[in-house]
Motif scaffolding. Structure first.
Motif, PDB file in Angstrom:
ATOM      1  N   LYS A  28      -4.613   4.148  -0.883  1.00 41.73           N
ATOM      2  CA  LYS A  28      -4.658   5.534  -1.347  1.00 41.73           C
ATOM      3  C   LYS A  28      -6.076   6.090  -1.301  1.00 41.73           C
ATOM      4  CE  LYS A  28      -2.405   8.976  -3.321  1.00 41.73           C
ATOM      5  NZ  LYS A  28      -1.218   9.578  -2.747  1.00 41.73           N
ATOM      6  N   TRP A  70       3.226  -1.073  -0.579  1.00 40.45           N
ATOM      7  CA  TRP A  70       1.815  -0.933  -0.917  1.00 40.45           C
ATOM      8  C   TRP A  70       1.101  -0.229   0.225  1.00 40.45           C
ATOM      9  CZ3 TRP A  70      -0.212  -1.695  -5.543  1.00 40.45           C
ATOM     10  CH2 TRP A  70       0.479  -2.511  -6.443  1.00 40.45           C
ATOM     11  N   THR A 107      -1.874   1.706  -3.854  1.00 42.49           N
ATOM     12  CA  THR A 107      -0.793   2.095  -4.749  1.00 42.49           C
ATOM     13  C   THR A 107       0.545   1.662  -4.152  1.00 42.49           C
ATOM     14  OG1 THR A 107      -0.699   4.308  -3.740  1.00 42.49           O
ATOM     15  CG2 THR A 107      -2.036   4.058  -5.744  1.00 42.49           C
ATOM     16  N   HIS A 108       1.491   1.452  -5.049  1.00 42.08           N
ATOM     17  CA  HIS A 108       2.842   1.101  -4.628  1.00 42.08           C
ATOM     18  C   HIS A 108       3.684   2.365  -4.721  1.00 42.08           C
ATOM     19  CE1 HIS A 108       6.768  -0.934  -4.557  1.00 42.08           C
ATOM     20  NE2 HIS A 108       6.103  -1.815  -3.832  1.00 42.08           N
ATOM     21  N   GLU A 109       4.010   2.931  -3.563  1.00 40.47           N
ATOM     22  CA  GLU A 109       4.780   4.173  -3.482  1.00 40.47           C
ATOM     23  C   GLU A 109       5.858   4.011  -2.419  1.00 40.47           C
ATOM     24  OE1 GLU A 109       2.165   7.518  -2.680  1.00 40.47           O
ATOM     25  OE2 GLU A 109       0.581   6.645  -3.908  1.00 40.47           O
ATOM     26  N   HIS A 125      -1.433   5.586   2.123  1.00 37.44           N
ATOM     27  CA  HIS A 125      -0.536   6.505   1.434  1.00 37.44           C
ATOM     28  C   HIS A 125      -1.224   7.857   1.487  1.00 37.44           C
ATOM     29  CE1 HIS A 125       2.709   4.069   0.070  1.00 37.44           C
ATOM     30  NE2 HIS A 125       1.959   3.282  -0.679  1.00 37.44           N
ATOM     31  N   SER A 142      -1.975  -3.519 -11.641  1.00 38.14           N
ATOM     32  CA  SER A 142      -0.744  -3.262 -12.370  1.00 38.14           C
ATOM     33  C   SER A 142       0.375  -3.349 -11.339  1.00 38.14           C
ATOM     34  CB  SER A 142      -0.774  -1.879 -13.036  1.00 38.14           C
ATOM     35  OG  SER A 142      -0.616  -0.853 -12.065  1.00 38.14           O
ATOM     36  N   ALA A 143       1.583  -3.088 -11.750  1.00 37.43           N
ATOM     37  CA  ALA A 143       2.712  -3.141 -10.823  1.00 37.43           C
ATOM     38  C   ALA A 143       2.683  -2.001  -9.810  1.00 37.43           C
ATOM     39  CB  ALA A 143       4.023  -3.103 -11.602  1.00 37.43           C
ATOM     40  N   SER A 144       1.842  -0.972 -10.055  1.00 38.28           N
ATOM     41  CA  SER A 144       1.837   0.180  -9.156  1.00 38.28           C
ATOM     42  C   SER A 144       0.464   0.559  -8.598  1.00 38.28           C
ATOM     43  CB  SER A 144       2.421   1.400  -9.872  1.00 38.28           C
ATOM     44  OG  SER A 144       1.628   1.723 -11.003  1.00 38.28           O
ATOM     45  N   LYS A 145      -0.607  -0.112  -9.075  1.00 37.14           N
ATOM     46  CA  LYS A 145      -1.946   0.223  -8.583  1.00 37.14           C
ATOM     47  C   LYS A 145      -2.848  -1.000  -8.668  1.00 37.14           C
ATOM     48  CE  LYS A 145      -4.730   2.922 -10.982  1.00 37.14           C
ATOM     49  NZ  LYS A 145      -5.448   4.073 -11.562  1.00 37.14           N
TER      50      LYS A 145
END
Length: 127
Positions: free
Chosen positions: A120, A117, A111-113, A33, A81-84
């Motif tokens: 980063k 995934w 990270t989830h962006e 990312h 977590s759901a995003s990192k």
């Protein structure tokens, strides 16, 4: 959900290593990312977008040390977590005959962006 995230993280890291071993910069950067950060040898390198890496410089630096390929020794998710996700890793660099050049501990932050995934940040003890 935890098992799904873990499987997705391992898949990204497998893809990362496969692309790295082929020195396929386009495929390698697809696992990132952006901006992408690498902290190694006391320096923070920031890649703002794909295409900023010099594959010939990377190849020269690796092959000067006898590098042929690398492999994961461990990939342990230590926080999620759901995003990192923070992944405690170790990888080894090998010569063509399979002898070890060196092993390096690292911390990868994924990270989830934008629906996927990606890596980063990498903080590594590798040169």
């Amino acid at each position: 959900m935890k098992e799904t995230i873990e499987a997705e993280i391992i898949e990204v890291l497998d893809t990362w290593m496969d692309a790295f071993n082929r020195l396929d910069i386009v495929a390698w950067e697809k696992t990132f990312h952006f901006p992408h950060y690498r902290l190694a040898s006391g320096n923070m390198r920031i890649l703002n977008e794909p295409g900023e890496q010099d594959v010939e410089r990377i190849r020269k630096n690796l092959t000067a040390r006898g590098w042929h390929h690398s492999g994961w020794d461990r990939r342990n998710i230590v926080h999620a977590s759901a995003s990192k996700v923070h992944v405690d890793t170790q990888f080894t660099r090998y010569r063509a005959d399979g002898t070890v050049i060196a092993s390096y501990e690292s911390l990868y932050v994924l990270t989830h962006e934008a629906g996927r995934w990606g890596i980063k940040l990498r903080s590594s003890f590798a040169p």
